[in-house]
Motif scaffolding. Sequence first.
Motif, mmCIF file in Angstrom:
data_model
loop_
_atom_site.group_PDB
_atom_site.id
_atom_site.type_symbol
_atom_site.label_atom_id
_atom_site.label_comp_id
_atom_site.label_asym_id
_atom_site.label_seq_id
_atom_site.Cartn_x
_atom_site.Cartn_y
_atom_site.Cartn_z
ATOM 1 N N LYS A 56 26.271 -6.843 32.700
ATOM 2 C CA LYS A 56 25.576 -5.727 33.368
ATOM 3 C C LYS A 56 26.597 -4.660 33.750
ATOM 4 O O LYS A 56 27.579 -4.952 34.439
ATOM 5 C CB LYS A 56 24.811 -6.207 34.595
ATOM 6 C CG LYS A 56 23.567 -7.022 34.257
ATOM 7 C CD LYS A 56 22.737 -7.290 35.496
ATOM 8 C CE LYS A 56 21.502 -8.131 35.161
ATOM 9 N NZ LYS A 56 20.576 -7.423 34.256
ATOM 10 N N ILE A 57 26.341 -3.443 33.258
ATOM 11 C CA ILE A 57 27.254 -2.321 33.483
ATOM 12 C C ILE A 57 26.635 -1.383 34.511
ATOM 13 O O ILE A 57 25.487 -0.954 34.363
ATOM 14 C CB ILE A 57 27.512 -1.579 32.160
ATOM 15 C CG1 ILE A 57 28.056 -2.555 31.101
ATOM 16 C CG2 ILE A 57 28.479 -0.425 32.368
ATOM 17 C CD1 ILE A 57 28.045 -1.999 29.693
ATOM 18 N N HIS A 58 27.383 -1.069 35.552
ATOM 19 C CA HIS A 58 26.881 -0.223 36.640
ATOM 20 C C HIS A 58 27.224 1.241 36.353
ATOM 21 O O HIS A 58 28.377 1.583 36.052
ATOM 22 C CB HIS A 58 27.488 -0.661 37.969
ATOM 23 C CG HIS A 58 27.276 -2.122 38.259
ATOM 24 N ND1 HIS A 58 26.027 -2.650 38.489
ATOM 25 C CD2 HIS A 58 28.151 -3.159 38.312
ATOM 26 C CE1 HIS A 58 26.139 -3.953 38.710
ATOM 27 N NE2 HIS A 58 27.415 -4.291 38.591
ATOM 28 N N LEU A 59 26.228 2.101 36.498
ATOM 29 C CA LEU A 59 26.376 3.516 36.147
ATOM 30 C C LEU A 59 26.163 4.373 37.389
ATOM 31 O O LEU A 59 25.028 4.507 37.886
ATOM 32 C CB LEU A 59 25.380 3.909 35.056
ATOM 33 C CG LEU A 59 25.347 2.995 33.808
ATOM 34 C CD1 LEU A 59 24.247 3.449 32.856
ATOM 35 C CD2 LEU A 59 26.702 3.014 33.111
ATOM 36 N N PRO A 60 27.215 4.960 37.925
ATOM 37 C CA PRO A 60 27.044 5.814 39.124
ATOM 38 C C PRO A 60 26.264 7.081 38.840
ATOM 39 O O PRO A 60 25.683 7.675 39.747
ATOM 40 C CB PRO A 60 28.491 6.121 39.537
ATOM 41 C CG PRO A 60 29.296 5.943 38.284
ATOM 42 C CD PRO A 60 28.618 4.858 37.514
ATOM 43 N N PRO A 75 23.124 5.488 24.100
ATOM 44 C CA PRO A 75 22.693 6.820 24.573
ATOM 45 C C PRO A 75 22.844 6.957 26.086
ATOM 46 O O PRO A 75 23.118 5.991 26.803
ATOM 47 C CB PRO A 75 21.225 6.883 24.158
ATOM 48 C CG PRO A 75 21.049 5.815 23.138
ATOM 49 C CD PRO A 75 22.030 4.746 23.486
ATOM 50 N N GLU A 76 22.610 8.157 26.549
ATOM 51 C CA GLU A 76 22.701 8.422 27.986
ATOM 52 C C GLU A 76 21.729 7.535 28.750
ATOM 53 O O GLU A 76 20.550 7.439 28.436
ATOM 54 C CB GLU A 76 22.404 9.896 28.260
ATOM 55 C CG GLU A 76 22.590 10.279 29.722
ATOM 56 C CD GLU A 76 22.429 11.759 29.941
ATOM 57 O OE1 GLU A 76 21.363 12.158 30.479
ATOM 58 O OE2 GLU A 76 23.339 12.520 29.559
ATOM 59 N N THR A 77 22.263 6.858 29.767
ATOM 60 C CA THR A 77 21.494 5.881 30.545
ATOM 61 C C THR A 77 21.796 6.098 32.014
ATOM 62 O O THR A 77 22.881 6.566 32.376
ATOM 63 C CB THR A 77 21.886 4.440 30.130
ATOM 64 O OG1 THR A 77 21.800 4.316 28.711
ATOM 65 C CG2 THR A 77 20.971 3.413 30.779
ATOM 66 N N THR A 78 20.855 5.734 32.863
ATOM 67 C CA THR A 78 21.064 5.854 34.311
ATOM 68 C C THR A 78 20.921 4.500 34.975
ATOM 69 O O THR A 78 20.230 3.610 34.473
ATOM 70 C CB THR A 78 20.049 6.822 34.937
ATOM 71 O OG1 THR A 78 18.717 6.346 34.666
ATOM 72 C CG2 THR A 78 20.194 8.225 34.375
ATOM 73 N N GLY A 79 21.586 4.331 36.110
ATOM 74 C CA GLY A 79 21.413 3.148 36.946
ATOM 75 C C GLY A 79 22.211 1.940 36.490
ATOM 76 O O GLY A 79 23.214 1.579 37.105
#
Length: 596
Positions: free
Chosen positions: A95-99, A44-48
């Motif tokens: 670890k996946i980075h999300l701008p 799902p939609e995730t931040t950070g």
Amino acid sequence: MKPGLSVFFALTTAATFPVVADIEYEIDLTSPGHQLAQVSINFPETTGELTVNLPVWRTGKYQVLPLADGVRMFTATDDDGKPLSWERTASGEWKIHLPQATEVNVSYQIHGDMLGTRVRHIDSTHAYLDASGVFMYSPQYRNDPLTVELDVPRGWKSHSGMESDGRHAFKAPNYDVFLDSPIETGINYFREFSADDKDYELVVWGEGNYDLEQMERDLKALSGTASVIWDDYPYERYVYMVHATGGERGATEHLNSTIIQLPRFNFRERADYLRFIATASHEFIHTWNVKAYRPEGLVPYDYQNENMTKLLWLAEGSTSYFQYQLLLRAGIASPKEFFADLARRIDRNINNPGREQQSIREASETAWIGGGGDYGINHSVNIYSEGYLTSLALDFALLEDTQLKHSYRDVHRALYRDFRLPKSFNVDDVKGILADLSGKSYEPWWQANIDSPVSLDYTSLLEQAGLVLSYGDNDKVKSNLGVVLRSGSLVLSHVKRDGPAWSAGLHEGDEILAINGLKVTAGGFDKRIADFNVGDEIEVTVFSNDQLKTFKVTLGEAPVGKAQIRGIKGASEQQQDFLKAWLGIEWPFDDEGNFK
């Protein structure tokens, strides 16, 4: 949802429930020829930042495994299909980075070559998928519902303990259920039956000398024996998965299913079949003991680290203890077969030097190390085999202390009743149950038999049930060197601690060349030792660390016959009542102590 509550929902897999998927898994198995598959996961939609993991161990095998070694071509993209940056921070962690806030799609290739460990296996005929070695998860979404869809070759059929969401799709309320519900898909044999108002499935992959009719008949009889120990079932549907393999063997319990592996021609002979059906019984019992109630340290599962507990002997050894009892009550195994199995276990324990060195509690704590070899045998005990005999001793103590009113079965009935997941139980909880049943403290018994190395007095123990252990009619002995050879060679794989060879200075890895100056062969070794008498001194010439050495060894003794358990002649009514309270069967011996 509170941490750990997902474990509670692991007990509801057989129930029908709507699942609105938050996590979507897909696996492409349409080109299985090179044991490869492509996995994709939509989060799902995730931040950070989004952390995804592949477990470092699988349930039922208390050992860290290289599960992530089969992962290649890892990618992460956003909801527009654009690549996301990521880094690998542990053997089973990315670890996946999300701008910015976005849904995340993770994709990777998996290599299905771990059949023997029952983690993943893919070939042109099937795929066996245990989520712990196939499907990653995100800790922050571990408790969320999910679906998994399989793209498979035409003609394949898919089975799992999970609820089906289509011909090749399944759904689960959370990752814990997913992980504990393996999938078998491919070309297989399938049977359905019912027992005690519960539904069962039998799925068999691989050709072999098994008899499907016999397997179905006996599994149905076995599945109806649960009320001997527990008051109800933690499932509505249960799946027996069987692999007839080219050599791999073993079994693993799961939430409402099991996987059992045996070499394809190891089903027909009675001894082979008993091993199969006893394994099925073992895994069936685990549906309660381990899957429905577990000791602390295993609740909730930590998939990225070792899960330590002092009570692993109760989880595994007690399961081994009950497995033949259910076969006996189901009429699958005869009393003679039951007592032959017990005699083998006692004989192995008597000849295990490690029983004088390590307690069963310590064995539970060191199980994750997976030690073995000569040192392990000489200085350790096994949570399965010695855990079985500890359970036997505890059962007999409880029967005696309660005048046959309560048995060890009542302990497990209470654990299931009072400590079902998401609860866990500890040592004090088990002691409390024992005290409630018997009206006395089991602290001294526990200290002497669990926390300390123990050597059981089998003569006195078996006498309570009117039984005697012997090694044939005459109890003859033969000369013995106190070693075990590697298969087909003269290399020592085990030198029994304080035995003749040990005392003379031989050790694991030495290769025997000659006895009394004459060459000896692997095939003739036992006959050569039999040429001598107990107490004779012989010269054993070996290569030890590539050096030629000769040792003088005084031969010891070993029984000639096979360990067996019989009834005591003229067993008392009290002894016969004890056996019935223990096993639930009538006295199976005649007046001479032979099986009727």
